[in-house]
Design a protein around this motif. Structure first.
Motif, PDB file in Angstrom:
ATOM      1  N   PHE A   1       0.861  -1.183   0.000  1.00  9.24           N
ATOM      2  CA  PHE A   1       0.000   0.000   0.000  1.00  9.24           C
ATOM      3  C   PHE A   1       0.894   1.228   0.000  1.00  9.24           C
ATOM      4  CE2 PHE A   1      -2.090   3.380   2.518  1.00  9.24           C
ATOM      5  CZ  PHE A   1      -3.237   3.578   1.747  1.00  9.24           C
ATOM      6  N   TYR A   2       0.778   2.045  -1.035  1.00 15.15           N
ATOM      7  CA  TYR A   2       1.655   3.199  -1.196  1.00 15.15           C
ATOM      8  C   TYR A   2       1.015   4.464  -0.620  1.00 15.15           C
ATOM      9  CZ  TYR A   2       4.483   0.312  -4.311  1.00 15.15           C
ATOM     10  OH  TYR A   2       5.298  -0.672  -4.822  1.00 15.15           O
ATOM     11  N   PHE A   3       1.827   5.273   0.072  1.00 12.73           N
ATOM     12  CA  PHE A   3       1.329   6.524   0.628  1.00 12.73           C
ATOM     13  C   PHE A   3       2.461   7.552   0.706  1.00 12.73           C
ATOM     14  CE2 PHE A   3       2.940   4.223   4.249  1.00 12.73           C
ATOM     15  CZ  PHE A   3       3.406   5.177   5.152  1.00 12.73           C
ATOM     16  N   ASP A   4       2.097   8.764   1.046  1.00 12.53           N
ATOM     17  CA  ASP A   4       3.041   9.897   1.096  1.00 12.53           C
ATOM     18  C   ASP A   4       3.733  10.126  -0.244  1.00 12.53           C
ATOM     19  OD1 ASP A   4       2.384  10.613   3.638  1.00 12.53           O
ATOM     20  OD2 ASP A   4       4.210   9.885   4.587  1.00 12.53           O
ATOM     21  N   LEU A   5       3.036   9.832  -1.332  1.00  8.98           N
ATOM     22  CA  LEU A   5       3.531  10.142  -2.676  1.00  8.98           C
ATOM     23  C   LEU A   5       3.067  11.548  -3.025  1.00  8.98           C
ATOM     24  CD1 LEU A   5       4.881   9.062  -5.338  1.00  8.98           C
ATOM     25  CD2 LEU A   5       2.550   8.491  -6.085  1.00  8.98           C
ATOM     26  N   PRO A   6       3.983  12.451  -3.378  1.00  7.44           N
ATOM     27  CA  PRO A   6       3.574  13.821  -3.691  1.00  7.44           C
ATOM     28  C   PRO A   6       2.587  13.897  -4.849  1.00  7.44           C
ATOM     29  CG  PRO A   6       5.956  13.690  -3.365  1.00  7.44           C
ATOM     30  CD  PRO A   6       5.447  12.278  -3.408  1.00  7.44           C
ATOM     31  N   VAL A   7       1.769  14.931  -4.832  1.00 11.40           N
ATOM     32  CA  VAL A   7       0.785  15.148  -5.895  1.00 11.40           C
ATOM     33  C   VAL A   7       1.498  15.281  -7.237  1.00 11.40           C
ATOM     34  CG1 VAL A   7      -0.979  16.723  -6.771  1.00 11.40           C
ATOM     35  CG2 VAL A   7      -0.838  16.247  -4.317  1.00 11.40           C
ATOM     36  N   GLY A   8       0.948  14.626  -8.249  1.00 11.99           N
ATOM     37  CA  GLY A   8       1.503  14.701  -9.591  1.00 11.99           C
ATOM     38  C   GLY A   8       2.585  13.687  -9.889  1.00 11.99           C
ATOM     39  N   GLN A   9       2.937  12.839  -8.890  1.00 17.47           N
ATOM     40  CA  GLN A   9       3.986  11.835  -9.075  1.00 17.47           C
ATOM     41  C   GLN A   9       3.354  10.444  -9.234  1.00 17.47           C
ATOM     42  OE1 GLN A   9       7.173  12.965  -9.405  1.00 17.47           O
ATOM     43  NE2 GLN A   9       6.225  14.982  -9.153  1.00 17.47           N
ATOM     44  N   LYS A  10       4.139   9.477  -9.686  1.00 19.94           N
ATOM     45  CA  LYS A  10       3.667   8.118  -9.916  1.00 19.94           C
ATOM     46  C   LYS A  10       4.653   7.104  -9.356  1.00 19.94           C
ATOM     47  CE  LYS A  10      -0.133   8.116 -12.644  1.00 19.94           C
ATOM     48  NZ  LYS A  10      -1.330   7.282 -12.484  1.00 19.94           N
ATOM     49  N   ILE A  11       4.134   5.916  -9.069  1.00 26.45           N
ATOM     50  CA  ILE A  11       4.962   4.775  -8.682  1.00 26.45           C
ATOM     51  C   ILE A  11       4.762   3.675  -9.723  1.00 26.45           C
ATOM     52  CG2 ILE A  11       5.275   2.916  -6.995  1.00 26.45           C
ATOM     53  CD1 ILE A  11       4.364   4.990  -4.865  1.00 26.45           C
ATOM     54  N   PHE A  12       5.854   3.050 -10.135  1.00 26.86           N
ATOM     55  CA  PHE A  12       5.812   1.895 -11.016  1.00 26.86           C
ATOM     56  C   PHE A  12       6.028   0.658 -10.151  1.00 26.86           C
ATOM     57  CE2 PHE A  12       6.641   5.464 -13.656  1.00 26.86           C
ATOM     58  CZ  PHE A  12       6.080   5.180 -14.900  1.00 26.86           C
ATOM     59  N   HIS A  13       4.984  -0.159 -10.032  1.00 28.21           N
ATOM     60  CA  HIS A  13       5.039  -1.356  -9.196  1.00 28.21           C
ATOM     61  C   HIS A  13       5.277  -2.556 -10.100  1.00 28.21           C
ATOM     62  CE1 HIS A  13       4.097  -3.908  -5.709  1.00 28.21           C
ATOM     63  NE2 HIS A  13       3.460  -4.680  -6.570  1.00 28.21           N
TER      64      HIS A  13
END
Length: 232
Positions: free
Chosen positions: A160-172
């Protein structure tokens, strides 16, 4: 596994029962781990209150009939991440603050994966039937989690991903080590991995994530590493 969130703002939310559980109440045959990832909140379990600041964890064992969630300040509401697995025995409700969690410092800034692992529910921490749960915080400038990657055929896992800044993405990244695929993730999104799949990620900015496992054992180190050179 059952994965979810509770985001109370100006009223209390109660953990509901669901027909597909075929149970009289949600935790009749299940256990649950909860980590707060936002504003200060409160959980009431069978009438007893537990205060959770950001990154605090609460374990609730089999047999607890009522679980309620609320926020201390509607302007800064709590977000409770919820992970539940079947349970065969009843373990006591236990709260653990972020400061009390066992810390593991790993990775390196040179490979953009310097991070702090916080272990809450595990063999030497909060007792459970099969849940293993904690969270990882990436240091500033690091974007890679769980490198080198691994599988563990004896357990499944959820991120579960959190604290990702607005406008950014994570590649899982998922799949077998020699045939990987990726999915893009946003803040407050989760991915579930079967035992044969890797589970790793990279982001366009630093972030944090909660990891949780359930299966044959409670040994956090039970994993089958895959060399980075073998990833395809």
């Amino acid at each position: 596994m059952i994965v979810g969130t509770a985001n109370p703002v100006d009223k209390t939310i109660e953990l509901e029962n669901y027909p597909n559980l075929k149970a009289n109440y949600f935790l009749e045959r299940r256990e649950i781990g909860i980590i707060n990832v936002a504003g200060d909140g409160e959980i009431i379990a069978d009438g007893k209150s537990y205060h959770l600041n950001k990154l605090d964890c609460l374990y609730i064992g089999k047999g607890v009939k009522s679980v309620k969630f609320s926020s201390k300040n509607p302007a800064q509401p709590a977000v409770f991440y919820i992970l539940s697995a079947p349970a065969h025995a009843a373990y006591p409700i236990t709260i653990m603050t972020h400061a009390e969690a066992a810390k593991v410092y790993t990775g390196d800034i040179s490979t953009a994966n310097k991070r702090t692992i916080n272990k809450y529910i595990h063999m030497d921490g909060i007792k459970s039937c099969q849940l293993v749960m904690g969270l990882t915080i990436l240091h500033e400038g690091s974007i890679w989690n769980t490198m080198p990657p691994h599988t563990h055929d004896r357990r499944m896992e959820a991120y579960f991903y959190f604290d990702l800044p607005v406008g950014q993405k994570i590649f899982h990244y998922m799949g077998e080590g020699d045939e990987t695929r990726h999915i893009t993730m946003n803040n407050y999104e989760a991915a579930v991995s079967p035992p044969w799949s890797i589970h790793a990620g990279s982001g366009t900015a630093s972030y944090s994530f909660i990891w949780g496992m359930a299966g044959e054992n409670l040994d956090y180190t039970d994993m089958d590493a895959i060399a980075i050179s073998d990833i395809k």
